[in-house]
Design an enzyme around this catalytic site. Sequence first.
Site, short mmCIF file in Angstrom:
data_model
loop_
_atom_site.label_atom_id
_atom_site.label_comp_id
_atom_site.label_asym_id
_atom_site.label_seq_id
_atom_site.Cartn_x
_atom_site.Cartn_y
_atom_site.Cartn_z
N HIS A 57 0.82 -1.21 0.00
CA HIS A 57 0.00 0.00 0.00
C HIS A 57 0.86 1.26 0.00
CE1 HIS A 57 -3.20 -2.73 0.79
NE2 HIS A 57 -2.82 -2.98 2.04
N HIS A 215 -6.83 -4.74 -0.97
CA HIS A 215 -6.04 -5.96 -0.91
C HIS A 215 -6.34 -6.88 -2.09
CE1 HIS A 215 -6.10 -4.65 3.36
NE2 HIS A 215 -4.85 -5.06 3.31
#
Length: 329
Positions: A57, A215
Amino acid sequence: MKKMINGVENVLEESLQGFAKAHADIIELNTQPNIVTRKQKSNSAKVALISGGGAGHEPLHTGLVGQGMLDAACPGHIFTSPSPDQMMMAAQQVENGAGILFIVKNYAGDVMNFEIAAEMLDCSYETVLVSDDVALPKDHSTGRRGVAGTLIVEKIVGAAAEAGASLAQCKTLGDKVASQTASMGVALTSCTVPAIGKPTFDITEKEIEVGVGIHGERGRETADLVDANAMVKPLCEAIEDDLKPANGQKVLLHVNGFGATPLMELYLVYNVAAEFFQQRGVEIARSLVGNFTTSLDMAGCSITLTLLDVEMTQYWDAPVHTAALRWGC
């Protein structure tokens, strides 16, 4: 799979080493376990902010360690929660006499591991749970996911801690920011986790994934590819329906890229989103555009809106010096 890596098993470690070398003036890297901490420690008691989550991320969370934001970040393996040991060691390294504030994205593994670590601390602590993804209903069994709104919480509360706010004040402010922030994303492609070697989900060239997670989770629906105006409108409508901003309400509008979308397109999306909210009487007082909460190589973006007040705006504007955010310093 085409990746600029040496081996799947060493991706995170080698990336962290490069990050530490590139930003040696701001952060320090501890290995075994992996922890990123601020290099310049406060000379007086200060609430220490700790966050973390799976790698993939970037720049969230490691890129937000520094003056005015996080004191430490705990990076787990790609899309995998950091361990309680990481969080415990981070707390031991950065606790500075005023307690620890954990900022946690609402994912089961993150929540569980931060709770385990917190129970073993011998200092004061509080937790702010971020659950800004309005793609899921409020009564979802595991709650809403924490996504790009996490950065907004970390910036505003980080500035408050830097200014000397107490642990209780930081907790109250963090909960307020989290409750007044909503996000929703759309993906044009899936992402490819190196260890898996193929896209997480299948999507054709004529489809988009609406309400996608960070995700590689599928969204709440697969829809036909449309132009930017039609793509952005339902995201903004979902956010508007959740926050219900009043006429004249000042807001922060954040367009976040998932890692593979050009800035040219992100600014185009910002233009569409800004016009949507301005037409409804909302005043866009602050903005942020760029790749901040990514999902490896996913194409797409998310839109985040935060309802601002005077205090929150003041702390947003306060000086910050991290790898990913830097102003006023």
